[in-house]
Enzyme design. Structure first.
Site, short mmCIF file in Angstrom:
data_model
loop_
_atom_site.label_atom_id
_atom_site.label_comp_id
_atom_site.label_asym_id
_atom_site.label_seq_id
_atom_site.Cartn_x
_atom_site.Cartn_y
_atom_site.Cartn_z
CE1 TYR A 141 -53.48 3.14 -2.68
CE2 TYR A 141 -52.72 2.73 -0.44
CZ TYR A 141 -52.45 2.95 -1.78
OH TYR A 141 -51.14 2.96 -2.22
CG ASP A 234 -56.27 -4.22 3.27
OD1 ASP A 234 -55.39 -4.37 4.14
OD2 ASP A 234 -56.14 -3.45 2.30
CE LYS A 262 -51.05 1.81 6.60
NZ LYS A 262 -50.47 2.94 5.92
C1 LIG Z 1 -55.96 -0.57 3.95
C2 LIG Z 1 -54.62 -0.53 3.26
N1 LIG Z 1 -54.23 -1.60 2.53
C3 LIG Z 1 -53.04 -1.63 1.91
C4 LIG Z 1 -52.18 -0.56 1.97
C5 LIG Z 1 -50.85 -0.60 1.28
O1 LIG Z 1 -49.82 -0.74 2.22
P1 LIG Z 1 -48.34 -0.26 1.88
O2 LIG Z 1 -48.37 1.23 1.77
O3 LIG Z 1 -47.53 -0.78 3.03
O4 LIG Z 1 -47.96 -0.90 0.60
C6 LIG Z 1 -52.55 0.57 2.71
C7 LIG Z 1 -51.65 1.73 2.82
O5 LIG Z 1 -51.91 2.73 3.42
C8 LIG Z 1 -53.80 0.59 3.36
O6 LIG Z 1 -54.21 1.66 4.07
#
Ligand SMILES: Cc1ncc(COP(=O)(O)O)c(C=O)c1O
Length: 421
Positions: A141, A234, A262
């Site tokens: 994700y 990521d 985060k």
């Molecule tokens: C690995 C990863 N990338 C991107 C995101 C997206 O971040 P946001 O919810 O701050 O848009 C998340 C969200 O949980 C994530 O776990």
């Protein structure tokens, strides 16, 4: 445990908020508890129930809730203004702090969320390489934007996960299984000189908690370099959690670009793209690849991040990681005692129990779990004063505010909850 007030609020909320929530994972059945306040390792609901919190806002709350230093520094910043619309010195300071810690970071662009960060990083990779195709991993994700909302079907262009995403948008997103060198090699060969980037969660945190196999990330770095494909790590979950310099430092693999979110905001909304200067400078206005945001680099989030970095020192990580190790060992001991053959995956302060006796190392193996049993376990835990994310496919997080007493109490709740499934 009484949840009457939460039930009432949920019944009201569904009239005004789609599904009663502002992000779908929060809407577990029959209705979620409504938070009233949170402090340290605990979250309190509207009915006065107290839970030890291992969801921690899905990762950002690494200091526990309402950490005193964060609160004090945030109040000071609040009085100085919350949005300037012009640059401020603290943005340079936070960028320098990221660059100091993160091996691949030579420049940083701040955004407001992880979603924006991965969306912009992919656009940057496509703009730099002039290629359209991207590779992502099944079950990974990267936020709620069109190009990455694709999970199913390995080795092919993915079908969108949601109505409203044109298949044309995702036809350039190729899915591969995590931890599988052969399949990735094959896909790269098949799409030679067409792939802009590979985007990866270095520890998959959105199918529970799945670490990379030995040297898998090194293999990924090598194959991307050999084929002029940009590697995007990521680190929205792993950044500043798994180590001072994120998973890339932990596994000693330096990507071309990386993304954060985060923890970087110290509890305030934030995201960031970081990477090689020659790439980062291609973002507008120094370059031509468009990226923007009204609240990007806003003083509350930037100040939150700067305060966070004052607390995140070596001792912090050592203590947190020890707690993670202890937590997993105790869970394994309970499973042994109860003669249950479930898997316990984890890295440092990230942990998940998989309700399956099969090893979990990718999306497909994660799907061998008893998800219904897991939901029963989730509700049993709530009844016993422990809040984890309501899904087999999330992971539990620890914060520095979790005391050994909290963890021991949690282990007792886990034992009771497993016994009563
Ligand atoms: C690995 C990863 N990338 C991107 C995101 C997206 O971040 P946001 O919810 O701050 O848009 C998340 C969200 O949980 C994530 O776990």
């Amino acid at each position: 445990m009484n949840f009457d007030k939460s039930k009432k609020l949920y019944e009201e909320a569904v009239n005004y908020l789609p599904g009663g929530v502002n992000s779908p994972i929060r809407a577990y059945k029959p209705y979620p508890f409504f938070a009233k306040r949170a402090k340290g390792s605990k979250i309190y609901d509207e009915d006065g129930n107290e839970f030890i919190d291992y969801c921690l806002g899905y990762g950002p709350i690494i200091f526990g809730h309402a950490n005193e230093t964060i609160v004090e520094e945030s109040i000071k910043q609040l009085q100085l203004g919350t949005d300037y619309g012009v640059p401020s010195e603290k943005e340079i300071s936070l960028a320098k702090e990221v660059i100091k810690r993160v091996p691949s970071a030579e420049m940083v662009r701040f955004t407001n969320s992880g979603t924006e960060a991965t969306m912009s990083a992919i656009r940057l990779a496509r703009g730099i390489t002039g290629r359209n195709k991207i590779i992502k991993f099944e079950g990974a994700y990267h936020g709620a934007h069109d190009a990455v909302l694709v999970k199913s079907g390995s080795g092919a262009a993915g079908k969108p996960d949601s109505p409203g995403i044109p298949e044309d948008t995702t036809k350039n997103t190729i899915l591969v299984p995590f931890n599988d060198e052969d399949e990735l090699t094959r896909i790269i060969k098949e799409n030679k000189e067409e792939i802009a980037c590979i985007i990866i969660e270095p520890i998959m945190g959105n199918i529970g908690c799945v670490p990379p196999k030995d040297d898998y990330l090194t293999f990924l770095r090598e194959i991307t370099e050999e084929n002029d494909i940009l590697l995007i790590i990521d680190e929205v979950i792993t950044g500043f959690r798994i180590s001072k310099g994120g998973a890339q430092k932990y596994y000693n693999v330096t990507p071309d670009l990386c993304t954060f979110g985060k923890i970087l905001g110290g509890g305030f909304p934030i995201g960031a793209i970081a990477g090689k200067k020659e790439y980062m400078e291609q973002f507008t206005p120094s370059g031509t690849i468009y990226q923007a945001g009204t609240f990007s680099g806003n003083p509350m989030s930037i100040n939150g991040g700067l305060t966070a970095f004052k607390i995140l020192d070596d001792k912090f990580y050592k203590d947190l990681h020890n707690k993670g190790e202890y937590f997993r060992n105790e869970i394994r001991a309970i499973l042994n005692k109860l003669d249950i053959n479930y898997q316990v995956n984890g890295v440092e302060s990230m942990t998940q129990i998989y309700f399956t006796n099969k090893e979990v190392y990718d999306y497909k193996t994660a799907q061998t779990t008893d998800t219904k049993g897991f939901l029963k376990y989730f509700h049993n835990l709530l009844e016993n004063g422990v809040f984890i994310a309501p899904s087999q496919y999330e992971c539990t997080f620890l914060s520095c505010a979790h005391s050994m007493e909290d963890i021991d109490k949690t282990i007792e709740s886990i034992e009771i909850s497993l016994k009563n499934i």
